[in-house]
Design a protein around this motif. Sequence first.
Motif, PDB file in Angstrom:
ATOM      1  N   THR B  60       0.832  -1.205   0.000  1.00 40.86           N
ATOM      2  CA  THR B  60       0.000   0.000   0.000  1.00 40.86           C
ATOM      3  C   THR B  60       0.865   1.252   0.000  1.00 40.86           C
ATOM      4  O   THR B  60       1.812   1.352   0.770  1.00 40.86           O
ATOM      5  N   LYS B  61       0.505   2.178  -0.876  1.00 40.05           N
ATOM      6  CA  LYS B  61       1.258   3.443  -0.931  1.00 40.05           C
ATOM      7  C   LYS B  61       0.812   4.345   0.228  1.00 40.05           C
ATOM      8  O   LYS B  61      -0.336   4.284   0.663  1.00 40.05           O
ATOM      9  N   LEU B  62       1.734   5.141   0.706  1.00 38.17           N
ATOM     10  CA  LEU B  62       1.422   6.064   1.799  1.00 38.17           C
ATOM     11  C   LEU B  62       1.402   7.489   1.266  1.00 38.17           C
ATOM     12  O   LEU B  62       2.306   7.910   0.546  1.00 38.17           O
ATOM     13  N   LYS B  63       0.322   8.212   1.604  1.00 38.94           N
ATOM     14  CA  LYS B  63       0.256   9.621   1.194  1.00 38.94           C
ATOM     15  C   LYS B  63      -0.018  10.447   2.452  1.00 38.94           C
ATOM     16  O   LYS B  63      -0.878  10.086   3.255  1.00 38.94           O
ATOM     17  N   ILE B  64       0.731  11.502   2.623  1.00 40.70           N
ATOM     18  CA  ILE B  64       0.552  12.336   3.814  1.00 40.70           C
ATOM     19  C   ILE B  64       0.130  13.740   3.409  1.00 40.70           C
ATOM     20  O   ILE B  64       0.761  14.370   2.555  1.00 40.70           O
ATOM     21  N   GLU B  65      -0.957  14.210   3.995  1.00 44.35           N
ATOM     22  CA  GLU B  65      -1.381  15.601   3.772  1.00 44.35           C
ATOM     23  C   GLU B  65      -1.083  16.395   5.036  1.00 44.35           C
ATOM     24  O   GLU B  65      -1.414  15.962   6.136  1.00 44.35           O
ATOM     25  N   ILE B  66      -0.475  17.532   4.871  1.00 45.83           N
ATOM     26  CA  ILE B  66      -0.131  18.370   6.026  1.00 45.83           C
ATOM     27  C   ILE B  66      -1.242  19.394   6.259  1.00 45.83           C
ATOM     28  O   ILE B  66      -1.648  20.090   5.331  1.00 45.83           O
ATOM     29  N   LEU B  67      -1.719  19.463   7.496  1.00 50.83           N
ATOM     30  CA  LEU B  67      -2.736  20.475   7.818  1.00 50.83           C
ATOM     31  C   LEU B  67      -2.064  21.659   8.512  1.00 50.83           C
ATOM     32  O   LEU B  67      -1.262  21.476   9.424  1.00 50.83           O
ATOM     33  N   PRO B  68      -2.395  22.881   8.088  1.00 46.96           N
ATOM     34  CA  PRO B  68      -1.712  24.059   8.633  1.00 46.96           C
ATOM     35  C   PRO B  68      -2.113  24.344  10.080  1.00 46.96           C
ATOM     36  O   PRO B  68      -3.220  24.017  10.496  1.00 46.96           O
ATOM     37  N   ALA B  69      -1.188  24.955  10.816  1.00 48.11           N
ATOM     38  CA  ALA B  69      -1.470  25.365  12.196  1.00 48.11           C
ATOM     39  C   ALA B  69      -2.140  26.729  12.165  1.00 48.11           C
ATOM     40  O   ALA B  69      -1.494  27.758  12.346  1.00 48.11           O
ATOM     41  N   ASN B  70      -3.460  26.734  11.922  1.00 51.20           N
ATOM     42  CA  ASN B  70      -4.175  28.001  11.790  1.00 51.20           C
ATOM     43  C   ASN B  70      -4.922  28.367  13.069  1.00 51.20           C
ATOM     44  O   ASN B  70      -5.489  27.505  13.724  1.00 51.20           O
ATOM     45  N   ALA B  71      -4.919  29.647  13.366  1.00 48.74           N
ATOM     46  CA  ALA B  71      -5.625  30.126  14.549  1.00 48.74           C
ATOM     47  C   ALA B  71      -6.479  31.327  14.165  1.00 48.74           C
ATOM     48  O   ALA B  71      -6.222  31.991  13.159  1.00 48.74           O
ATOM     49  N   ILE B  72      -7.491  31.573  15.008  1.00 54.04           N
ATOM     50  CA  ILE B  72      -8.291  32.792  14.800  1.00 54.04           C
ATOM     51  C   ILE B  72      -7.975  33.765  15.934  1.00 54.04           C
ATOM     52  O   ILE B  72      -7.946  33.382  17.101  1.00 54.04           O
ATOM     53  N   CYS B  73      -7.712  34.995  15.568  1.00 57.14           N
ATOM     54  CA  CYS B  73      -7.365  36.012  16.557  1.00 57.14           C
ATOM     55  C   CYS B  73      -8.606  36.402  17.357  1.00 57.14           C
ATOM     56  O   CYS B  73      -9.675  36.641  16.782  1.00 57.14           O
ATOM     57  N   LYS B  74      -8.469  36.453  18.681  1.00 58.04           N
ATOM     58  CA  LYS B  74      -9.628  36.791  19.525  1.00 58.04           C
ATOM     59  C   LYS B  74      -9.936  38.290  19.512  1.00 58.04           C
ATOM     60  O   LYS B  74     -11.004  38.705  19.934  1.00 58.04           O
ATOM     61  N   GLU B  75      -8.976  39.079  19.062  1.00 56.38           N
ATOM     62  CA  GLU B  75      -9.184  40.527  19.029  1.00 56.38           C
ATOM     63  C   GLU B  75      -9.845  40.969  17.719  1.00 56.38           C
ATOM     64  O   GLU B  75     -10.813  41.710  17.730  1.00 56.38           O
ATOM     65  N   CYS B  76      -9.285  40.485  16.601  1.00 53.82           N
ATOM     66  CA  CYS B  76      -9.766  41.021  15.314  1.00 53.82           C
ATOM     67  C   CYS B  76     -10.310  39.951  14.373  1.00 53.82           C
ATOM     68  O   CYS B  76     -10.629  40.234  13.217  1.00 53.82           O
ATOM     69  N   SER B  77     -10.398  38.685  14.859  1.00 51.15           N
ATOM     70  CA  SER B  77     -10.961  37.570  14.084  1.00 51.15           C
ATOM     71  C   SER B  77     -10.195  37.223  12.808  1.00 51.15           C
ATOM     72  O   SER B  77     -10.702  36.507  11.949  1.00 51.15           O
ATOM     73  N   ASN B  78      -8.984  37.705  12.706  1.00 55.55           N
ATOM     74  CA  ASN B  78      -8.144  37.356  11.567  1.00 55.55           C
ATOM     75  C   ASN B  78      -7.696  35.904  11.714  1.00 55.55           C
ATOM     76  O   ASN B  78      -7.385  35.447  12.805  1.00 55.55           O
ATOM     77  N   VAL B  79      -7.697  35.154  10.598  1.00 53.29           N
ATOM     78  CA  VAL B  79      -7.189  33.780  10.645  1.00 53.29           C
ATOM     79  C   VAL B  79      -5.760  33.779  10.100  1.00 53.29           C
ATOM     80  O   VAL B  79      -5.501  34.326   9.034  1.00 53.29           O
TER      81      VAL B  79
END
Lengths: 222, 113
Positions: B60-79
């Motif tokens: 079986t072939k292995l495939k890895i997808e990387i998920l980003p370390a994303n956060a939402i700012c509590k002050e301005c809601s920017n991701v």
Amino acid sequence: MNTYKIIEIKESVFSNNDRQADLLREELKNKKTFLLNLMSSPGSGKTTTVLRTIEALKDEMKIGVMEADIDSDVDASLVAKTGAKVIQLHTGGMCHLDADMTKQGIDALEADGLDLVILENVGNLVCPAEFDTGSSKNAMILSVPEGDDKPLKYPLMFSVVDVLLINKIDAMCIFDFDIEKVKERVKKLNPNIKVIPISAKTGEGFDEWIDWLKKEVKAWKE
Amino acid sequence: MHELGVIIEVVKYVEDFAKKNKLTKIDTLVLQIGELSAMIPRYIEACYPAAVDGTMLQDTKLKIEILPANAICKECSNVFNVIQNDKVCPNCKSEVWELLCGKEFMIKEIVAY
């Protein structure tokens, strides 16, 4: 003829461990046995702290200890001298304990009738924090010589523990260790954390630590 | 180094899943690993052949997808990505944020016959 299909699984690899941990916690709750998962770096004074804790509580509680190390039984033989029930778990090179290994340890310890079991986890600030062992509460020791910057370097560990013991405060005068900075840094990661400065060598601060532990054991049994 | 122990659990899970669903051949295994997960993709790939050896996932072939370390700012809601921005919101410079993703270690899917 190639009739292949994509099957979505969406299963978190840690969910299996989390399930086993919840089962173990339920089992221990029924047995009225409180499991304390004690974590720290190697050499922070875990075993000395455990020895003094047993000394303070052995007249009022039945205590068991699980010593987890990659190899040897030096810690287990020290603890056995206190009269507490003790087993040595060898992780065989693994850097942490998971819920399944903890369950095997609880079975081997024959924990029925014990009020308190202390799990001395592998000395490591990294992956023991990632794996739920099934413990009732998590504690960690940070010792003064390690430095006050550890919450910055190993944030996850400080964010999963209920209580932080700052050990070796008798040596504070010879190290540049700012205890207020540590408190500020850990509270930022974990606002509910309880911080207790102790010296496992002199016994300073142990009243507060023993009080905390007694209260938690009592609450677990209710 | 705990990747081997964990990937062996993954292989066991997928073998079980295959048996239950009567799959005969698994072509590809897709994992999702968050940037903040304690699993290092390079090490997962390195110990994968040892973990599948002698199992039905051997080819079986292995495939890895990387998920980003994303956060939402509590002050301005920017991701924003907390690693790339050194844990500070690039929009308002706040250090108060909530992590949205990045700690996952998931078996996403399998491609099977």
